[in-house]
Design an enzyme around this catalytic site. Structure first.
Site, PDB file in Angstrom:
ATOM      1  N   ASP A  24       0.828  -1.209   0.000  1.00 38.39           N
ATOM      2  CA  ASP A  24       0.000   0.000   0.000  1.00 38.39           C
ATOM      3  C   ASP A  24       0.864   1.261   0.000  1.00 38.39           C
ATOM      4  O   ASP A  24       1.937   1.280   0.594  1.00 38.39           O
ATOM      5  CB  ASP A  24      -0.907  -0.031   1.243  1.00 38.39           C
ATOM      6  CG  ASP A  24      -2.081   0.917   1.101  1.00 38.39           C
ATOM      7  OD1 ASP A  24      -2.277   1.481   0.019  1.00 38.39           O
ATOM      8  OD2 ASP A  24      -2.804   1.092   2.099  1.00 38.39           O
ATOM      9  N   ASN A  72     -10.426  -3.017  -6.702  1.00 36.83           N
ATOM     10  CA  ASN A  72      -9.568  -2.086  -7.457  1.00 36.83           C
ATOM     11  C   ASN A  72     -10.120  -1.734  -8.847  1.00 36.83           C
ATOM     12  O   ASN A  72      -9.672  -0.772  -9.474  1.00 36.83           O
ATOM     13  CB  ASN A  72      -8.136  -2.611  -7.592  1.00 36.83           C
ATOM     14  CG  ASN A  72      -7.325  -2.502  -6.314  1.00 36.83           C
ATOM     15  OD1 ASN A  72      -6.384  -3.261  -6.089  1.00 36.83           O
ATOM     16  ND2 ASN A  72      -7.675  -1.558  -5.451  1.00 36.83           N
TER      17      ASN A  72
HETATM   18  C1  FPP Z   1      -1.708   0.199  -3.400  1.00 40.90           C
HETATM   19  O1  FPP Z   1      -1.268   1.499  -3.587  1.00 40.90           O
HETATM   20  C2  FPP Z   1      -1.289  -0.650  -4.462  1.00 40.90           C
HETATM   21  C3  FPP Z   1      -2.098  -1.265  -5.377  1.00 40.90           C
HETATM   22  C4  FPP Z   1      -3.554  -1.105  -5.417  1.00 40.90           C
HETATM   23  C5  FPP Z   1      -1.566  -2.122  -6.391  1.00 40.90           C
HETATM   24  C6  FPP Z   1      -0.308  -2.870  -6.043  1.00 40.90           C
HETATM   25  C7  FPP Z   1       0.352  -3.084  -7.314  1.00 40.90           C
HETATM   26  C8  FPP Z   1       1.662  -2.992  -7.568  1.00 40.90           C
HETATM   27  C9  FPP Z   1       2.718  -2.814  -6.549  1.00 40.90           C
HETATM   28  C10 FPP Z   1       2.128  -3.042  -8.968  1.00 40.90           C
HETATM   29  C11 FPP Z   1       1.838  -4.334  -9.643  1.00 40.90           C
HETATM   30  C12 FPP Z   1       2.481  -5.445  -8.958  1.00 40.90           C
HETATM   31  C13 FPP Z   1       3.317  -6.306  -9.512  1.00 40.90           C
HETATM   32  C14 FPP Z   1       3.914  -7.332  -8.655  1.00 40.90           C
HETATM   33  C15 FPP Z   1       3.687  -6.274 -10.924  1.00 40.90           C
HETATM   34  P1  FPP Z   1      -2.360   2.605  -3.753  1.00 40.90           P
HETATM   35  O2  FPP Z   1      -2.478   2.910  -5.191  1.00 40.90           O
HETATM   36  O3  FPP Z   1      -3.613   2.187  -3.072  1.00 40.90           O
HETATM   37  O4  FPP Z   1      -1.670   3.779  -2.989  1.00 40.90           O
HETATM   38  P2  FPP Z   1      -2.401   4.972  -2.247  1.00 40.90           P
HETATM   39  O5  FPP Z   1      -3.270   4.359  -1.176  1.00 40.90           O
HETATM   40  O6  FPP Z   1      -1.261   5.748  -1.681  1.00 40.90           O
HETATM   41  O7  FPP Z   1      -3.171   5.714  -3.292  1.00 40.90           O
END
Ligand code: FPP
Length: 241
Positions: A24, A72
């Site tokens: 996150d 998501n």
């Molecule tokens: C949370 O950050 C992250 C996600 C919803 C996606 C996680 C995905 C990745 C790390 C990239 C793809 C993964 C791989 C292994 C190729 P957020 O966007 O919710 O952050 P925020 O809460 O700060 O907005």
């Protein structure tokens, strides 16, 4: 001696066998660096490689990461398609490397909701690495804990089982994680204190560790602190000594 001396000195049974991570804070990391959200996800994807390498070196056998939840899809079309592209790229790039390093890759979640192209790629990577077992890497994609339980109940019902025959083992065997040990340690980054529909059944007795760092900033040294913190805990699984 490797890089992680303090972990190397721990008794083997104090090292978690299975670590699960809620990645996150990519978006907030991007905002803090004045770049678009995509850059945050890219940095996050790169960090999955860094952290899985560190876990391998520390002697952990299983890593499960929450890469894309059933919720998501509510994000902008642009962000969703970027995340799907990153996952695709990751699988393509890491297939050869996984085979060379004896790493098994699996995807948890409802694959039927993914594009045909991604489904075929997942099938190929899973089949090509199914026999490998130095390390097990699970990506939760289009995954939700409630959705997984719901799909498991449907599978059990379709088997025509009598209600009395259903045990906890029956349920576990019909989850996406069938055959995997439950996570010993769950890490969530970015200061949020919730599990957000991740591995609801499997986390029943896991230890939780929260870090304030955004996922792209979470380093192998932070991981080492999390493992050392885990090693100090007294796990009783509901019993008493
Ligand atoms: C949370 O950050 C992250 C996600 C919803 C996606 C996680 C995905 C990745 C790390 C990239 C793809 C993964 C791989 C292994 C190729 P957020 O966007 O919710 O952050 P925020 O809460 O700060 O907005």
């Amino acid at each position: 001696m490797g890089q992680y001396e303090r972990v190397a000195e721990l008794p083997k049974e104090r090292i978690p066998q299975h670590v699960a991570i809620i990645l996150d804070g990519n978006g907030r990391w991007a905002a803090a660096h004045n770049v678009g959200r995509s850059k945050g996800h890219l940095a996050g994807a790169e960090n999955v490689e860094t952290i899985s390498d560190a876990l391998i070196e520390m002697g952990v056998k299983y890593l499960t990461v929450y890469a894309f939840s059933t919720e998501n899809w509510k994000r902008s079309e642009e962000e969703v398609s970027y995340l799907m592209m990153l996952l695709k790229q990751y699988l393509i790039k890491n297939k050869k490397d996984a085979i060379r390093r004896n790493i098994q890759i699996k995807v948890l979640g409802d694959k039927s909701g993914l594009s045909k192209e991604l489904q075929l790629l997942i099938e190929d990577v899973e089949a090509s690495t199914a026999h490998l077992d130095s390390f097990h890497l699970q990506f939760a994609i289009n995954y939700g804990g409630r959705d997984e339980l719901c799909r498991a109940m449907k599978k059990i019902a379709a088997q025509g089982m009598d209600a009395e025959e259903i045990t906890q083992d029956t349920i576990a065997a019909n989850l996406d994680t069938a055959g995997l040990p439950d996570p010993d340690l769950l890490i969530r980054t970015s200061g949020e204190l919730r599990i957000s529909n991740f591995l609801l059944w499997q986390l029943a007795y896991s230890e939780f560790y929260f870090s304030d760092k955004y996922w792209p900033d979470f380093t192998p040294q932070d991981l080492e602190e999390a493992i050392l913190d885990y090693a100090r805990r007294d796990r009783r699984f509901g019993g008493r000594k």
